[in-house]
Design a protein around this motif. Structure first.
Motif, short mmCIF file in Angstrom:
data_model
loop_
_atom_site.label_atom_id
_atom_site.label_comp_id
_atom_site.label_asym_id
_atom_site.label_seq_id
_atom_site.Cartn_x
_atom_site.Cartn_y
_atom_site.Cartn_z
N ARG A 142 0.85 -1.18 0.00
CA ARG A 142 0.00 0.00 0.00
C ARG A 142 0.88 1.23 0.00
N ILE A 143 1.03 1.80 -1.17
CA ILE A 143 1.85 2.99 -1.28
C ILE A 143 0.95 4.15 -1.67
N GLN A 144 1.40 5.34 -1.37
CA GLN A 144 0.56 6.50 -1.61
C GLN A 144 0.49 6.84 -3.09
N GLN A 145 1.65 6.93 -3.72
CA GLN A 145 1.67 7.36 -5.12
C GLN A 145 2.36 6.30 -5.97
#
Lengths: 331, 326
Positions: free
Chosen positions: A265-268
């Protein structure tokens, strides 16, 4: 290293269009051994399908034209074969499955009718023997009630069943090489899993080589032994699957892997800026340089050559050239 | 505070029986009792295989399809019962981006006309002609999606797939909607372009606090985008949970199979991809009881007889399966 089954060397293909001559494949080289699954990945329009079709000499000429190169299959150059000899290679030694099975099957003939044709033509079987053979083939791709299926028409089957029929048909003459052009793109995830599993099993059982064309890095990671990455008609990197994901060398491969969503789960998501170039007027030098974040001064002038940087790992990039081959990693 | 609430949505279509002659019609229950809600500023992901009814849910929410039963509450109003001017006003608060910009953008309209169309249809501006206000609002919307005002006089075919999808997003944003249905917005795009569009959609949400219903068959994309996820199978919502919970601890056997069958882009974990036998059945002949029981690896005798109840397995985790008791 064992003998190469298929060896493509310096293959260049152009297509004449209204806008000019598109250089769709530019000095493409790759090779396959028996029993190996090679993934061919790249974005839309990078020439993956043209490469597969060129191997079977299925590209329409004109507008297409194979300019140079060799396609060596079992010591024979396929580009030098007569049309008659080529016909006995297609389906018998090399066969191909396409993305949309409904457009590869003839809607007005039964499955049996279409499957028998191949068995009778290439294997010289009689009607009954061909029927036996086809039913056995359908059973091998885990289709129940094979006999009944032979009497059905393509529209009576589901998408997954159709694609399994296509695989059974293409494998019925025992080819040494299977070209699979996005075989699961039109299918649902659970059905895709079944189809990929069948392709993997059949490749292992028959010692058959597979060229699996896909744009899905997940499919590559789970089914292939080696990968060739294409960009705008050029092979930019070839490596084993483990190496490609662990140590992607070409900036394009790195971008392609970073752009896959959902691993953690990464932001960008990391993106590759810009879009795929026009092949009528490809950028000079390295075709990737206008989008490359790591470009150096030679990139827009000199075309990088595909050079070996490790065991089964080759890359076409100026950044990797001239570096020591052993124990080298990108910092 | 939920922006959209769907309660017991039901929609059936009637399709011609078989493929030959005859007058027989079969009932195809595309959506059968679906309930969920979308909170302000969040993304609700709807995932499932083709034909499971996920797009029909989206179309019902936009009233592109009229639902047979159920309530669709948007800003306190039941969309299913609105018509005329009230419906038009409610619709200005919502927008949609479809899968294929090639077919959702009219090839004969300029980008200016395309992006301004929702303003005209919603009677925010005059029906015909262009004035300075329209021009400015189109320019602002285009800037928000990374296109320039110089693109306004061009036609859709002059753009690449990713840029076309940006135009469709600009069109969705121009009425300042509170809720956008994204129906497979990146399925027609390549990975690198898909990443650009997904990032853009997330930026827009952060800036505007808009809610998304994100419909997709791609689990990795759904996981990346959604806060909460609903899994559909043959018209029924089988599981509904926070995204992290759903992906780490899936409860319904179908969700488990779906996750196990999705190829992981990492060669270090080798999967057996053939986890689920058979094909999804036709939605015209839905199996009795639990719809998943013919393919379910852990089916019980009761699954053949009665449809499973909705079981609450923790905060915001609902599963429709006989295996669980709350």
């Amino acid at each position: 290293m064992s003998k190469q089954l298929l060896d493509v060397q310096g293959l260049s293909v152009t297509f004449t269009t209204h806008q000019g001559t598109a250089r769709v494949l530019e000095k493409v080289s790759l090779s396959l051994q028996a029993g190996e699954i090679l993934g061919l990945v790249g974005e839309t329009g990078c020439g993956k399908s043209v490469l597969a079709r060129s191997i079977l000499r299925l590209i329409p000429q004109p507008p297409g034209r194979i300019h140079e190169g060799r396609i060596m299959f079992q010591e024979k150059n396929l580009l030098k074969l007569s049309a008659r000899a080529m016909r006995s290679v297609r389906g018998r030694c090399i066969s191909m499955i396409f993305q949309e099975p409904l457009s590869s099957l003839n809607p007005v003939f039964t499955i049996g009718n279409q499957m028998r044709e191949m068995a009778r033509l290439h294997l010289g079987l009689g009607r009954e023997a061909a029927n036996e053979h086809c039913a056995a083939m359908l059973a091998r791709v885990r289709l129940p009630d094979a006999r009944g299926l032979l009497r059905k028409y393509p529209h009576e089957l589901s998408g997954g069943q159709r694609q399994r029929v296509m695989i059974a048909m293409e494998l019925s003459c025992g080819p040494q090489l299977l070209l699979a052009d996005e075989p699961t793109t039109a299918l649902d995830v659970t059905v895709q899993g079944q189809i990929l599993q069948i392709i993997k099993e059949q490749a292992a059982q028959r010692d058959m080589a597979v060229l699996l064309i896909t744009h899905d890095m997940g499919v590559v990671a789970q089914t292939c032994d080696r990968v060739a990455v294409m960009y705008a008609g050029v092979v930019v990197e070839t490596a084993t699957v483990a190496d490609l994901f662990a140590r992607p060398e070409h900036p394009y491969t790195q971008g392609l892997i970073a752009a896959i969503p959902g691993r953690e789960r990464i932001q960008q998501l990391l993106t590759i800026p810009g879009t795929v170039p026009d092949l009528v007027t490809p950028p000079p030098g390295c075709r990737y340089h206008p989008r490359c974040v790591l470009r150096v001064k030679n990139c827009n002038r000199i075309e990088p050559e595909l050079s070996t940087i490790g065991a089964q790992h080759a890359v076409a990039c100026h950044l990797s050239a001239g570096k020591p081959q052993e124990n080298w990693r990108r910092p | 505070m939920s922006v959209v609430r769907v309660e017991g949505l039901y929609k059936a279509f009637f399709v011609k029986r078989g493929s030959g002659w005859g007058w027989g019609k079969d009932e195809l229950r595309a959506v059968d009792g679906v309930s969920f809600s979308v909170a302000q500023g969040e993304t609700f992901g709807l995932v499932g295989e083709s034909g499971c009814g996920k797009s029909t849910v989206g179309n019902c929410l936009l009233r592109l399809t009229i639902p047979d039963q159920g309530r669709l509450v948007f800003h306190g109003q039941d969309l299913a019962r609105l018509s005329g001017r009230a419906l038009r006003r409610a619709r200005s608060g919502m927008a949609v981006v479809f899968q294929d910009p090639q077919s959702s953008l009219d090839p004969r309209m300029t980008v200016r006309g395309l992006v301004a169309a929702p303003l005209r249809v919603g009677r925010h501006v005059r029906r015909f002609g262009t004035d300075l206000e329209v021009e400015q609002r189109v320019a602002v919307a285009l800037r928000e999606v990374g296109l320039g005002a110089e693109h306004m006089s061009r036609y859709a075919h002059e753009f690449s797939g990713g840029q076309r999808q940006r135009i469709a997003i600009a069109r969705a944003l121009i009425t300042n909607p509170a809720f956008i249905v994204l129906d497979e917005p990146t399925s027609a795009l390549d990975v690198s372009v898909q990443a650009q569009v997904l990032n853009l959609l997330q930026d827009i949400q952060k800036r505007r606090g808009v809610s998304y219903l994100f419909i997709s068959h791609d689990l990795t994309v759904i996981r990346h985008m959604s806060r909460r996820v609903g899994v559909m199978y043959l018209g029924v919502l089988v599981e509904n949970a926070m995204a992290d919970n759903l992906f780490l601890r899936p409860l319904h056997p179908y969700t488990q199979a779906l996750l196990a069958a999705a190829p992981i882009p990492d060669p270090r974990t080798r999967q057996n991809l053939a986890v689920l036998p058979g094909d999804p059945p036709s939605p015209v002949r839905v199996p009795p009881g639990c719809r998943f029981h013919p393919r379910c690896p852990s089916a019980l005798p009761v699954c053949k007889q009665s449809a499973p109840p909705r079981v609450y397995m923790g905060p915001e985790h609902v599963v429709a399966c006989h295996l669980y008791k709350s």
